[in-house]
Design a protein around this motif. Structure first.
Motif, PDB file in Angstrom:
ATOM      1  N   GLY A  11       0.825  -1.207   0.000  1.00  0.00           N
ATOM      2  CA  GLY A  11       0.000   0.000   0.000  1.00  0.00           C
ATOM      3  C   GLY A  11       0.854   1.249   0.000  1.00  0.00           C
ATOM      4  O   GLY A  11       0.544   2.221  -0.679  1.00  0.00           O
ATOM      5  N   LEU A  12       1.945   1.243   0.764  1.00  0.00           N
ATOM      6  CA  LEU A  12       2.824   2.402   0.793  1.00  0.00           C
ATOM      7  C   LEU A  12       3.512   2.600  -0.544  1.00  0.00           C
ATOM      8  O   LEU A  12       3.708   3.726  -1.000  1.00  0.00           O
ATOM      9  N   MET A  13       3.877   1.514  -1.223  1.00  0.00           N
ATOM     10  CA  MET A  13       4.510   1.610  -2.537  1.00  0.00           C
ATOM     11  C   MET A  13       3.559   2.231  -3.542  1.00  0.00           C
ATOM     12  O   MET A  13       3.954   2.978  -4.430  1.00  0.00           O
ATOM     13  N   LEU A  14       2.287   1.925  -3.409  1.00  0.00           N
ATOM     14  CA  LEU A  14       1.297   2.459  -4.350  1.00  0.00           C
ATOM     15  C   LEU A  14       0.990   3.915  -4.056  1.00  0.00           C
ATOM     16  O   LEU A  14       0.777   4.720  -4.958  1.00  0.00           O
ATOM     17  N   ALA A  15       0.957   4.270  -2.778  1.00  0.00           N
ATOM     18  CA  ALA A  15       0.575   5.623  -2.410  1.00  0.00           C
ATOM     19  C   ALA A  15       1.636   6.627  -2.806  1.00  0.00           C
ATOM     20  O   ALA A  15       1.333   7.728  -3.240  1.00  0.00           O
ATOM     21  N   ALA A  16       2.921   6.286  -2.686  1.00  0.00           N
ATOM     22  CA  ALA A  16       4.001   7.215  -3.035  1.00  0.00           C
ATOM     23  C   ALA A  16       5.105   6.438  -3.706  1.00  0.00           C
ATOM     24  O   ALA A  16       5.778   5.635  -3.059  1.00  0.00           O
ATOM     25  N   PRO A  17       5.328   6.620  -5.031  1.00  0.00           N
ATOM     26  CA  PRO A  17       6.361   5.873  -5.736  1.00  0.00           C
ATOM     27  C   PRO A  17       7.719   6.054  -5.082  1.00  0.00           C
ATOM     28  O   PRO A  17       8.095   7.158  -4.709  1.00  0.00           O
ATOM     29  N   LEU A  18       8.443   4.949  -4.916  1.00  0.00           N
ATOM     30  CA  LEU A  18       9.734   5.001  -4.258  1.00  0.00           C
ATOM     31  C   LEU A  18      10.833   5.240  -5.263  1.00  0.00           C
ATOM     32  O   LEU A  18      10.701   4.934  -6.436  1.00  0.00           O
ATOM     33  N   SER A  19      11.937   5.789  -4.766  1.00  0.00           N
ATOM     34  CA  SER A  19      13.125   5.875  -5.602  1.00  0.00           C
ATOM     35  C   SER A  19      13.629   4.465  -5.858  1.00  0.00           C
ATOM     36  O   SER A  19      13.327   3.538  -5.092  1.00  0.00           O
ATOM     37  N   PRO A  20      14.462   4.236  -6.928  1.00  0.00           N
ATOM     38  CA  PRO A  20      14.974   2.897  -7.190  1.00  0.00           C
ATOM     39  C   PRO A  20      15.662   2.268  -5.993  1.00  0.00           C
ATOM     40  O   PRO A  20      15.450   1.110  -5.679  1.00  0.00           O
ATOM     41  N   THR A  21      16.500   3.077  -5.277  1.00  0.00           N
ATOM     42  CA  THR A  21      17.214   2.512  -4.129  1.00  0.00           C
ATOM     43  C   THR A  21      16.256   2.146  -3.010  1.00  0.00           C
ATOM     44  O   THR A  21      16.345   1.077  -2.400  1.00  0.00           O
ATOM     45  N   ALA A  22      15.289   3.030  -2.734  1.00  0.00           N
ATOM     46  CA  ALA A  22      14.334   2.768  -1.658  1.00  0.00           C
ATOM     47  C   ALA A  22      13.455   1.571  -1.978  1.00  0.00           C
ATOM     48  O   ALA A  22      13.159   0.747  -1.113  1.00  0.00           O
ATOM     49  N   ALA A  23      13.014   1.461  -3.234  1.00  0.00           N
ATOM     50  CA  ALA A  23      12.172   0.326  -3.620  1.00  0.00           C
ATOM     51  C   ALA A  23      12.930  -0.984  -3.498  1.00  0.00           C
ATOM     52  O   ALA A  23      12.394  -1.990  -3.058  1.00  0.00           O
ATOM     53  N   GLN A  24      14.204  -0.954  -3.897  1.00  0.00           N
ATOM     54  CA  GLN A  24      15.024  -2.160  -3.782  1.00  0.00           C
ATOM     55  C   GLN A  24      15.132  -2.593  -2.326  1.00  0.00           C
ATOM     56  O   GLN A  24      14.945  -3.752  -1.985  1.00  0.00           O
ATOM     57  N   THR A  25      15.426  -1.626  -1.441  1.00  0.00           N
ATOM     58  CA  THR A  25      15.564  -1.940  -0.016  1.00  0.00           C
ATOM     59  C   THR A  25      14.258  -2.465   0.552  1.00  0.00           C
ATOM     60  O   THR A  25      14.237  -3.406   1.351  1.00  0.00           O
ATOM     61  N   ALA A  26      13.131  -1.887   0.103  1.00  0.00           N
ATOM     62  CA  ALA A  26      11.831  -2.274   0.641  1.00  0.00           C
ATOM     63  C   ALA A  26      11.523  -3.733   0.388  1.00  0.00           C
ATOM     64  O   ALA A  26      11.158  -4.465   1.296  1.00  0.00           O
ATOM     65  N   PHE A  27      11.647  -4.200  -0.859  1.00  0.00           N
ATOM     66  CA  PHE A  27      11.232  -5.580  -1.079  1.00  0.00           C
ATOM     67  C   PHE A  27      12.303  -6.574  -0.684  1.00  0.00           C
ATOM     68  O   PHE A  27      12.029  -7.770  -0.532  1.00  0.00           O
ATOM     69  N   GLU A  28      13.570  -6.116  -0.461  1.00  0.00           N
ATOM     70  CA  GLU A  28      14.575  -7.027   0.071  1.00  0.00           C
ATOM     71  C   GLU A  28      14.331  -7.266   1.559  1.00  0.00           C
ATOM     72  O   GLU A  28      14.529  -8.349   2.067  1.00  0.00           O
ATOM     73  N   ASN A  29      13.892  -6.207   2.277  1.00  0.00           N
ATOM     74  CA  ASN A  29      13.658  -6.352   3.715  1.00  0.00           C
ATOM     75  C   ASN A  29      12.365  -7.101   4.005  1.00  0.00           C
ATOM     76  O   ASN A  29      12.267  -7.842   4.962  1.00  0.00           O
ATOM     77  N   ASP A  30      11.342  -6.900   3.191  1.00  0.00           N
ATOM     78  CA  ASP A  30      10.054  -7.556   3.415  1.00  0.00           C
ATOM     79  C   ASP A  30       9.366  -7.654   2.068  1.00  0.00           C
ATOM     80  O   ASP A  30       8.829  -6.689   1.562  1.00  0.00           O
ATOM     81  N   ALA A  31       9.446  -8.827   1.442  1.00  0.00           N
ATOM     82  CA  ALA A  31       9.087  -8.997   0.041  1.00  0.00           C
ATOM     83  C   ALA A  31       7.681  -8.496  -0.271  1.00  0.00           C
ATOM     84  O   ALA A  31       6.733  -8.761   0.459  1.00  0.00           O
ATOM     85  N   ALA A  32       7.558  -7.739  -1.383  1.00  0.00           N
ATOM     86  CA  ALA A  32       6.273  -7.203  -1.810  1.00  0.00           C
ATOM     87  C   ALA A  32       5.445  -8.283  -2.490  1.00  0.00           C
ATOM     88  O   ALA A  32       5.972  -9.166  -3.162  1.00  0.00           O
ATOM     89  N   VAL A  33       4.134  -8.213  -2.318  1.00  0.00           N
ATOM     90  CA  VAL A  33       3.207  -9.117  -2.983  1.00  0.00           C
ATOM     91  C   VAL A  33       2.399  -8.305  -3.991  1.00  0.00           C
ATOM     92  O   VAL A  33       1.783  -7.314  -3.635  1.00  0.00           O
ATOM     93  N   LEU A  34       2.434  -8.712  -5.259  1.00  0.00           N
ATOM     94  CA  LEU A  34       1.792  -7.975  -6.339  1.00  0.00           C
ATOM     95  C   LEU A  34       0.841  -8.895  -7.095  1.00  0.00           C
ATOM     96  O   LEU A  34       0.896 -10.114  -6.974  1.00  0.00           O
ATOM     97  N   GLN A  35      -0.017  -8.290  -7.907  1.00  0.00           N
ATOM     98  CA  GLN A  35      -1.029  -9.060  -8.633  1.00  0.00           C
ATOM     99  C   GLN A  35      -0.796  -8.966 -10.131  1.00  0.00           C
ATOM    100  O   GLN A  35      -0.519  -7.899 -10.674  1.00  0.00           O
ATOM    101  N   VAL A  36      -0.934 -10.106 -10.818  1.00  0.00           N
ATOM    102  CA  VAL A  36      -0.770 -10.172 -12.269  1.00  0.00           C
ATOM    103  C   VAL A  36      -2.054  -9.689 -12.935  1.00  0.00           C
ATOM    104  O   VAL A  36      -3.134 -10.210 -12.657  1.00  0.00           O
ATOM    105  N   VAL A  37      -1.927  -8.691 -13.824  1.00  0.00           N
ATOM    106  CA  VAL A  37      -3.114  -8.194 -14.517  1.00  0.00           C
ATOM    107  C   VAL A  37      -3.078  -8.485 -16.018  1.00  0.00           C
ATOM    108  O   VAL A  37      -4.096  -8.375 -16.693  1.00  0.00           O
TER     109      VAL A  37
END
Length: 251
Positions: A11-37
């Motif tokens: 939800g936080l990733m969707l609400a405010a797009p992360l920088s490449p470095t921040a996004a990388q750190t986010a899903f390495e620390n706690d893997a993101a779950v996404l949906q195939v459309v």
């Protein structure tokens, strides 16, 4: 609690797009779950187009991002299947609640973590034009090994050379990375290649040199290099030099 924290992260990733470095750190620390459309995404057995597709994740299913290697992502499907999918397909097909997932780009850090690279160079070997192909392997971030096959052209005459080199990159944390090089070479000079050596056919040599690598984004870097060769045959030794520049890709 862990599942809840993952959903909050997405939800936080969707609400405010992360920088490449921040996004990388986010899903390495706690893997993101996404949906195939999109209709589906394909899972390969390893990160590369040459590896076979063994599983397909269909539209509406969820996937968990595990890790990334250059422009490939390792993901886990809802039924526990783990495999690799290309970043371009992942970015295009995974959109939680209809919004694009903000996936980090390949960075200089991925270059440092990559083991293999191949490249093409062009330059001047003394007064003659030279071209070469290289394949390198780096077991550590600061040292690597490379093999090279090249050709020297002058006045419609072609000579061949082959080299095996060690590359030292002690200051590898910079985008512009200086390096030192040393190796051994084997030359097969055409008898008419008088501009380089007179009365010399096959010859062995050693070389030392240095250069700069510049990371230009995605999986590419530019290398500029200067080498000095000491070539010997039949008790004769000759010093030769070469300037070259080339493009490498890493994976």
């Amino acid at each position: 609690m862990r599942r809840l924290s993952r959903r909050i992260l997405v939800g936080l990733m969707l609400a405010a797009p992360l920088s490449p470095t921040a996004a990388q750190t986010a899903f390495e620390n706690d893997a993101a779950v996404l949906q195939v459309v999109d209709p589906f995404i394909e899972l390969h057995t390893a990160p590369g187009r040459g590896y076979p597709v063994f599983h397909v994740i269909e539209k509406g299913e969820q996937v968990e991002l595990i890790k990334r290697k250059t422009n490939w992502y390792k993901v886990r499907s809802s039924d526990g299947q783990e495999g690799w999918t290309k970043a371009t397909q992942l970015g295009r097909t995974l959109q939680p609640t209809g919004l694009p997932a903000d996936l980090p780009e390949v960075s200089h850090g991925e270059y440092l973590e990559s083991s293999w690279r191949v490249g093409f160079t062009a330059g001047l070997f003394e007064e003659s034009t030279s071209f070469s192909l290289t394949v390198g392997y780096r077991p550590l971030t600061w040292i690597g090994a490379e093999v090279e096959a090249g050709k020297i052209y002058n006045r419609s005459v072609t000579s061949d050379y082959y080299s095996a080199n060690l590359i030292f990159e002690p200051m590898h944390q910079w985008d512009v990375t200086p390096y030192l090089l040393t190796g051994i070479s084997r030359f097969s000079f055409d008898a008419r290649q008088k501009v380089l050596l007179s009365d010399l056919g096959d010859a062995d040599g050693v070389n030392v040199g240095g250069g700069l690598s510049y990371y230009v984004g995605r999986n590419f870097l530019i290398r500029a290099e200067y080498r000095v060769y000491s070539v010997s045959s039949n008790s004769e030794s000759t010093g030769l030099s070469e300037w070259k520049i080339g493009l490498n890709t890493f994976f």
